[in-house]
Scaffold this motif. Structure first.
Motif, PDB file in Angstrom:
ATOM      1  N   ASP A  68      -1.557   9.101   6.889  1.00  0.00           N
ATOM      2  CA  ASP A  68      -0.479  10.061   6.716  1.00  0.00           C
ATOM      3  C   ASP A  68       0.432   9.648   5.565  1.00  0.00           C
TER       4      ASP A  68
ATOM      5  N   HIS B 286      -0.090  11.023  16.559  1.00  0.00           N
ATOM      6  CA  HIS B 286      -0.235   9.567  16.408  1.00  0.00           C
ATOM      7  C   HIS B 286       0.445   8.773  17.533  1.00  0.00           C
TER       8      HIS B 286
ATOM      9  N   HIS C  22       4.821  11.271  14.396  1.00  0.00           N
ATOM     10  CA  HIS C  22       4.189  12.564  14.673  1.00  0.00           C
ATOM     11  C   HIS C  22       3.331  12.453  15.929  1.00  0.00           C
TER      12      HIS C  22
ATOM     13  N   HIS D  55       3.685   6.281  12.455  1.00  0.00           N
ATOM     14  CA  HIS D  55       4.872   7.132  12.376  1.00  0.00           C
ATOM     15  C   HIS D  55       4.995   7.922  13.680  1.00  0.00           C
TER      16      HIS D  55
ATOM     17  N   HIS E 172      -0.402  14.360   2.475  1.00  0.00           N
ATOM     18  CA  HIS E 172      -1.708  13.882   2.906  1.00  0.00           C
ATOM     19  C   HIS E 172      -2.605  13.670   1.681  1.00  0.00           C
TER      20      HIS E 172
HETATM   21 ZN   LIG Z   1       1.943  12.815  10.164  1.00  0.00          ZN
END
Ligand SMILES: [Zn+2]
Ligand SMILES: [Zn+2]
Length: 306
Positions: free
Chosen positions: A207, A80, A77, A75, A246
């Protein structure tokens, strides 16, 4: 720096650097796969599985794995993907000719294109990737015998998990007694003598809410499952873990008896815990059937790298 250079340098100014940087990366052996890299929830996650020529996320640029063919992005974020431009810069520096193939949630493709265009203007060098946008359920061949399937994960932003499927061809039982030349003859006539026996080799799932396990029960049968487990004790409540989408260990333990994997690599732990605390909490809280396959992705160092 060579040791002799270091000691000459130390003699000049009276101090020497401690070899802390050596421990940035951790390698965890999980069945037939090595999972190299580093992962700390909200800070950075970047893993490399050399047997699959695959990088998973890019929260740090892994210099020693920069020439890998494929990057699977979970993803957008920044813990990452924040180091993607740096990874592409390292590839250029190392003279890697092939363009990185970047597998990612389909809706992120135009955004990544735009982001790389802006960074390329800063860098004054084109940072390019071959985008492979995926939707949950899509399957794309990587080699003759290997494909990757996108899995729906549950996070507040567009996200995916990835499952690697080895498609082994086996002779149909009704032809099992035939000799080699007879099989070769049948093959030449185009007869349908094989069937596919898929093997689920490795999955990368991070995630996400733990409901991914109920929605994708194949994850319990995958040879190696790399899974986030961000929170481990009441320092973070279940409600808070769910609000951030999470996994809390409290929600993983009820599934303990269902993990049929050869190895379960847990990662993306919160920096609420030191590496030693992660080991202790997992040892204390997990039942024997889970401890047997558990391979926490945690460094041997006192603190997290960086
Ligand atoms: Zn995340
Ligand atoms: Zn994260």
């Amino acid at each position: 720096m060579a040791p002799s250079t270091l000691s000459r340098h130390a003699a000049l100014d009276g101090w020497r650097a401690r070899p802390y940087g050596k421990r940035v990366l951790t390698t965890v052996q999980a069945a037939r796969y090595s999972v190299r890299g580093t992962s700390l929830g909200g800070v950075y996650t970047a893993l490399h599985v050399p047997e699959l020529d695959a990088l998973f996320d890019c929260g740090l640029p892994l210099r020693s794995a920069a020439s890998a063919t494929n990057l699977f992005l979970s993803h957008g974020h920044v813990d990452h993907m924040g180091a993607l431009p740096a990874l592409l810069g390292i590839r250029a520096l190392q003279g890697v000719r092939k363009t990185l193939r970047l597998f990612l949630p389909a809706t992120l493709a135009p955004v990544i294109t735009e982001a790389l265009a802006v960074i390329s203007r800063l860098h004054r060098w084109p940072l390019t990737v071959d985008l492979v946008p995926m939707e949950p359920g899509d399957e794309i061949p990587l080699r003759n015998d290997l494909a990757v399937r996108a899995i729906r994960t549950y996070h507040p932003v567009p996200s995916l998990g990835y499952l690697f499927v080895n498609r082994v061809k086996k002779l149909r039982p009704e032809f099992a007694s035939l000799r080699g030349p007879e099989i070769a003859h049948l093959r030449r006539t185009g007869a349908d003598i094989y069937f596919e026996d898929p093997r689920y080799e490795l999955a990368y799932v991070t995630d996400t809410l733990p409901s991914v396990l109920e929605q994708e029960p194949l994850l319990f049968e995958t040879r190696v499952l790399i899974l986030e487990c961000t929170f481990l004790d009441p320092r973070k409540s279940l409600a808070e873990a769910r609000a951030g989408c999470h996994i809390h260990l409290d929600e993983l333990l009820p599934f303990a008896h269902r993990f049929n994997n050869e190895a379960l690599v847990l990662m993306h732990f919160s920096q609420l815990y030191t590496p030693a605390e992660v080991r202790r909490l997992l040892a204390e809280r997990c039942p024997p059937e889970l401890r047997r396959i558990l391979r926490p992705h945690v460094p041997e160092t006192v603190d997290w790298p960086g």
